[in-house]
Write a protein that holds these residues in place. Structure first.
Motif, PDB file in Angstrom:
ATOM      1  N   ASP A  55      29.182  29.856  41.713  1.00 25.25           N
ATOM      2  CA  ASP A  55      30.320  29.883  40.786  1.00 25.25           C
ATOM      3  C   ASP A  55      30.792  31.309  40.544  1.00 25.25           C
ATOM      4  O   ASP A  55      31.995  31.590  40.550  1.00 25.25           O
ATOM      5  CB  ASP A  55      29.948  29.243  39.450  1.00 25.25           C
ATOM      6  CG  ASP A  55      29.817  27.732  39.507  1.00 25.25           C
ATOM      7  OD1 ASP A  55      29.966  27.138  40.604  1.00 25.25           O
ATOM      8  OD2 ASP A  55      29.548  27.131  38.445  1.00 25.25           O
ATOM      9  N   ARG A  56      29.847  32.231  40.325  1.00 25.61           N
ATOM     10  CA  ARG A  56      30.220  33.633  40.094  1.00 25.61           C
ATOM     11  C   ARG A  56      30.946  34.220  41.306  1.00 25.61           C
ATOM     12  O   ARG A  56      31.941  34.926  41.166  1.00 25.61           O
ATOM     13  CB  ARG A  56      28.973  34.463  39.781  1.00 25.61           C
ATOM     14  CG  ARG A  56      28.607  34.495  38.324  1.00 25.61           C
ATOM     15  CD  ARG A  56      27.570  35.561  38.017  1.00 25.61           C
ATOM     16  NE  ARG A  56      26.276  35.324  38.634  1.00 25.61           N
ATOM     17  CZ  ARG A  56      25.356  34.483  38.169  1.00 25.61           C
ATOM     18  NH1 ARG A  56      25.614  33.781  37.085  1.00 25.61           N
ATOM     19  NH2 ARG A  56      24.205  34.340  38.773  1.00 25.61           N
ATOM     20  N   ARG A  59      34.490  32.666  41.514  1.00 26.96           N
ATOM     21  CA  ARG A  59      35.386  33.232  40.485  1.00 26.96           C
ATOM     22  C   ARG A  59      35.789  34.672  40.825  1.00 26.96           C
ATOM     23  O   ARG A  59      36.940  35.053  40.650  1.00 26.96           O
ATOM     24  CB  ARG A  59      34.721  33.160  39.121  1.00 26.96           C
ATOM     25  CG  ARG A  59      34.675  31.752  38.567  1.00 26.96           C
ATOM     26  CD  ARG A  59      34.105  31.721  37.143  1.00 26.96           C
ATOM     27  NE  ARG A  59      33.968  30.362  36.703  1.00 26.96           N
ATOM     28  CZ  ARG A  59      32.802  29.776  36.421  1.00 26.96           C
ATOM     29  NH1 ARG A  59      31.676  30.458  36.510  1.00 26.96           N
ATOM     30  NH2 ARG A  59      32.770  28.518  36.025  1.00 26.96           N
ATOM     31  N   THR A  60      34.849  35.448  41.326  1.00 26.61           N
ATOM     32  CA  THR A  60      35.151  36.825  41.731  1.00 26.61           C
ATOM     33  C   THR A  60      36.158  36.836  42.880  1.00 26.61           C
ATOM     34  O   THR A  60      37.111  37.630  42.873  1.00 26.61           O
ATOM     35  CB  THR A  60      33.856  37.568  42.135  1.00 26.61           C
ATOM     36  OG1 THR A  60      32.969  37.588  41.008  1.00 26.61           O
ATOM     37  CG2 THR A  60      34.141  38.978  42.589  1.00 26.61           C
ATOM     38  N   LEU A  62      38.369  34.532  43.552  1.00 30.83           N
ATOM     39  CA  LEU A  62      39.680  34.101  43.042  1.00 30.83           C
ATOM     40  C   LEU A  62      40.327  35.156  42.150  1.00 30.83           C
ATOM     41  O   LEU A  62      41.555  35.212  42.056  1.00 30.83           O
ATOM     42  CB  LEU A  62      39.549  32.763  42.310  1.00 30.83           C
ATOM     43  CG  LEU A  62      39.195  31.578  43.209  1.00 30.83           C
ATOM     44  CD1 LEU A  62      38.988  30.310  42.383  1.00 30.83           C
ATOM     45  CD2 LEU A  62      40.257  31.366  44.281  1.00 30.83           C
ATOM     46  N   GLU A  63      39.527  35.999  41.506  1.00 31.84           N
ATOM     47  CA  GLU A  63      40.096  37.120  40.749  1.00 31.84           C
ATOM     48  C   GLU A  63      40.719  38.133  41.705  1.00 31.84           C
ATOM     49  O   GLU A  63      41.798  38.665  41.441  1.00 31.84           O
ATOM     50  CB  GLU A  63      39.016  37.800  39.893  1.00 31.84           C
ATOM     51  CG  GLU A  63      38.624  36.993  38.679  1.00 31.84           C
ATOM     52  CD  GLU A  63      37.393  37.561  37.972  1.00 31.84           C
ATOM     53  OE1 GLU A  63      36.957  38.698  38.290  1.00 31.84           O
ATOM     54  OE2 GLU A  63      36.853  36.842  37.113  1.00 31.84           O
ATOM     55  N   THR A  80      31.918  21.770  41.689  1.00 31.76           N
ATOM     56  CA  THR A  80      32.338  23.169  41.556  1.00 31.76           C
ATOM     57  C   THR A  80      33.823  23.294  41.207  1.00 31.76           C
ATOM     58  O   THR A  80      34.199  24.137  40.392  1.00 31.76           O
ATOM     59  CB  THR A  80      32.047  23.930  42.859  1.00 31.76           C
ATOM     60  OG1 THR A  80      30.710  23.665  43.257  1.00 31.76           O
ATOM     61  CG2 THR A  80      32.248  25.418  42.692  1.00 31.76           C
ATOM     62  N   ARG A  83      34.421  23.256  37.605  1.00 32.83           N
ATOM     63  CA  ARG A  83      33.899  24.408  36.870  1.00 32.83           C
ATOM     64  C   ARG A  83      34.682  25.691  37.146  1.00 32.83           C
ATOM     65  O   ARG A  83      34.732  26.569  36.298  1.00 32.83           O
ATOM     66  CB  ARG A  83      32.422  24.660  37.223  1.00 32.83           C
ATOM     67  CG  ARG A  83      31.465  23.586  36.781  1.00 32.83           C
ATOM     68  CD  ARG A  83      30.012  24.010  36.953  1.00 32.83           C
ATOM     69  NE  ARG A  83      29.683  24.523  38.270  1.00 32.83           N
ATOM     70  CZ  ARG A  83      29.254  23.790  39.299  1.00 32.83           C
ATOM     71  NH1 ARG A  83      29.116  22.486  39.164  1.00 32.83           N
ATOM     72  NH2 ARG A  83      28.962  24.354  40.451  1.00 32.83           N
ATOM     73  N   CYS A  84      35.247  25.823  38.347  1.00 29.01           N
ATOM     74  CA  CYS A  84      35.769  27.122  38.782  1.00 29.01           C
ATOM     75  C   CYS A  84      37.265  27.160  39.084  1.00 29.01           C
ATOM     76  O   CYS A  84      37.792  28.239  39.368  1.00 29.01           O
ATOM     77  CB  CYS A  84      35.028  27.572  40.048  1.00 29.01           C
ATOM     78  SG  CYS A  84      33.279  27.840  39.801  1.00 29.01           S
ATOM     79  N   ASP A  85      37.935  26.042  39.074  1.00 28.24           N
ATOM     80  CA  ASP A  85      39.345  26.038  39.467  1.00 28.24           C
ATOM     81  C   ASP A  85      40.182  26.927  38.552  1.00 28.24           C
ATOM     82  O   ASP A  85      40.008  26.918  37.337  1.00 28.24           O
ATOM     83  CB  ASP A  85      39.889  24.608  39.448  1.00 28.24           C
ATOM     84  CG  ASP A  85      41.323  24.556  39.913  1.00 28.24           C
ATOM     85  OD1 ASP A  85      41.614  25.095  40.996  1.00 28.24           O
ATOM     86  OD2 ASP A  85      42.161  23.997  39.174  1.00 28.24           O
ATOM     87  N   ASN A  86      41.089  27.691  39.150  1.00 33.22           N
ATOM     88  CA  ASN A  86      41.950  28.595  38.377  1.00 33.22           C
ATOM     89  C   ASN A  86      43.337  28.012  38.110  1.00 33.22           C
ATOM     90  O   ASN A  86      44.215  28.707  37.619  1.00 33.22           O
ATOM     91  CB  ASN A  86      42.077  29.957  39.083  1.00 33.22           C
ATOM     92  CG  ASN A  86      42.812  29.865  40.412  1.00 33.22           C
ATOM     93  OD1 ASN A  86      43.309  28.809  40.811  1.00 33.22           O
ATOM     94  ND2 ASN A  86      42.864  30.981  41.128  1.00 33.22           N
ATOM     95  N   THR A  89      44.595  27.320  42.908  1.00 28.92           N
ATOM     96  CA  THR A  89      43.905  27.383  44.198  1.00 28.92           C
ATOM     97  C   THR A  89      43.865  26.018  44.876  1.00 28.92           C
ATOM     98  O   THR A  89      43.757  25.001  44.216  1.00 28.92           O
ATOM     99  CB  THR A  89      42.465  27.878  43.975  1.00 28.92           C
ATOM    100  OG1 THR A  89      42.530  29.187  43.443  1.00 28.92           O
ATOM    101  CG2 THR A  89      41.658  27.889  45.249  1.00 28.92           C
TER     102      THR A  89
END
Length: 188
Positions: A55-56, A59-60, A62-63, A80, A83-86, A89
């Motif tokens: 996940d980290r 997220r990194t 996608l940032e 996932t 938890r992680c969708d921005n 994406t």
């Protein structure tokens, strides 16, 4: 084989990874399937740690690349995306046909996540993704997948992925040999 405990949030994993969608999913699974796949506390914690690390990394990525695309190989019942969708994406979840069929029954495809039935080691999924997104940066994840396969097969897949342009790959490694005292103490 569908691994129902992969990605499932429960009492053992809450401090490492809280996953509301996985808790909802767990309620939908047949109780005999959950009992059949009971895992040791060590395995549950290792799975939660792997998911939290993935996940980290996602997220990194996608940032850095909000226009990026996420591809999960061997997705099983992984949650996932939830938890992680921005919110923008495009996601692809790749697994064997019977797993994707089971997944669709429990986790209908969200608007921007496409399920692909197929072999993670074949080019079909890469061609499909590249055809859809052309030159977009792609992060391919393979959490908990490669330890099921021989090294030469994993290396061939990584080389194949490398032929398709701007892609990053993240995966976890398992120890090839675990000593007997460690096995008795932690993995029983």
């Amino acid at each position: 084989d569908v691994a129902p405990s992969r990605g499932l949030g429960d009492v053992y994993k809450r401090q490492i990874l809280y996953d509301k969608k996985a808790l909802e999913l767990k309620k939908k699974l047949p109780s005999d399937l959950i009992k059949q796949n009971m895992q040791s506390q060590y395995t549950l914690l290792a799975s939660a740690s792997r998911s939290a690390n993935m996940d980290r990394i996602i997220r990194t990525f996608l940032e850095r690349r909000p226009d990026g695309v996420i591809v999960q190989l061997g997705c099983g019942l992984e949650t996932t995306y939830h938890r992680c969708d921005n919110g923008k994406t495009h996601w692809y979840a790749v697994d064997l046909p019977h797993v994707i069929e089971y997944r669709r029954g429990l986790l209908p495809e969200p608007e921007r996540e496409l399920y692909i039935s197929g072999d993670a080691f074949a080019k079909d999924w890469i061609k499909k993704v590249r055809n859809d997104v052309l030159d977009a940066p792609i992060l391919v994840t393979a959490g908990g997948l490669f330890h099921y396969f021989e090294e030469h097969k994993v290396i061939a897949l990584l080389r194949m992925i490398g032929q398709f342009g701007n892609m990053e790959v993240v995966f976890d490694l398992s120890l090839i040999h675990i000593s007997e005292p460690t096995r008795r103490s932690y993995i029983s």
